[in-house]
Design an enzyme around this catalytic site. Sequence first.
Site, short mmCIF file in Angstrom:
data_model
loop_
_atom_site.label_atom_id
_atom_site.label_comp_id
_atom_site.label_asym_id
_atom_site.label_seq_id
_atom_site.Cartn_x
_atom_site.Cartn_y
_atom_site.Cartn_z
N ASN A 129 0.87 -1.13 0.10
CA ASN A 129 0.14 -0.05 0.01
C ASN A 129 0.83 1.46 -0.10
O ASN A 129 0.48 2.34 0.22
CB ASN A 129 -1.05 -0.31 1.15
CG ASN A 129 -1.80 -1.24 1.32
OD1 ASN A 129 -1.75 -2.20 1.93
ND2 ASN A 129 -2.72 -1.38 0.19
N HIS B 69 -2.78 -6.08 -3.98
CA HIS B 69 -2.44 -4.81 -4.66
C HIS B 69 -1.12 -4.81 -5.55
O HIS B 69 -0.77 -3.86 -6.01
CB HIS B 69 -2.77 -3.40 -4.04
CG HIS B 69 -3.93 -3.51 -3.41
ND1 HIS B 69 -5.30 -3.29 -4.45
CD2 HIS B 69 -4.46 -3.21 -2.01
CE1 HIS B 69 -6.13 -3.07 -3.49
NE2 HIS B 69 -5.82 -3.04 -2.30
N HIS C 213 -4.69 -4.35 8.06
CA HIS C 213 -4.30 -2.76 8.60
C HIS C 213 -4.70 -2.82 10.11
O HIS C 213 -4.34 -1.88 10.66
CB HIS C 213 -4.91 -2.00 7.97
CG HIS C 213 -4.55 -1.62 6.20
ND1 HIS C 213 -4.56 -0.69 5.71
CD2 HIS C 213 -4.20 -2.66 5.52
CE1 HIS C 213 -4.34 -0.89 4.54
NE2 HIS C 213 -3.83 -2.20 4.39
FE FE2 Z 1 -3.62 -6.18 0.82
#
Ligand code: FE2
Length: 239
Positions: free
Chosen positions: A19, A47, A157
């Site tokens: 991220n 991602h 997270h």
């Molecule tokens: Fe992720």
Amino acid sequence: MPGLREELDVDLCVVNGENAADGLGITPRLAEVILASGADVITLGNHTFRRPEIAGYLDESERVIRPANLSKHVSGRGLTIAESRTGTPVAVINLLGQLFLAPPHGPWEVVDELVEEARRSTPVILVDFHGEATSEKVAMASYLDGKVTAVLGTHTHIQTNDARVSAGGTAAITDAGMTGPHDSVIGVEAELAIRRMRTGLPVRFETAQGGVRIEGALVECNPSTGKASSIEAVRVSVS
Ligand SMILES: [Fe+2]
């Protein structure tokens, strides 16, 4: 990071960097910044390819890896061997959970082969299991107990309160947490995330700014056997 490495007496540092580029993906430049600031290996996740320029870089890099259970037709690798500050080889494996993330291959189909390959080089093996579901992360940590040094969860997270060393000597935490702005909804400006949830309308997300913390986990192990002796969650405020 250099100060924290010294304070915690860290021999090897692995960063999940998926991220890093404004919340989605990573660029070669950002990978270089993170490595230069003291990371030995960067792992990625769902991602990985949000920034297309990372593809060529992943083919070249030994230090930035992506989940091993992506398509065999994409760039990069899911296992690397790094050397700790004290000269111990450390294998790092990156896997993507199959619950809610739908990778091309289930992590369970590839994990045995990867651990076997890692063990040919070193008994010290760290698995970054990038997954959404606590059940799957706990199951993988339990399955790998005694086979690897640590199974550290990433992706949600939110740091979990379950750091433990299992009977076989494998350290685990379901999620190591987020390094980033915690006055937010998992890194996004809270007001924007709430607006999208309340209305169901598309809302452009922006990265929040406040309450920045470094979160992670610190594992201690025996370099000859690869067995973990302790793990603790790390949580440091930086703003
Ligand atoms: Fe992720």
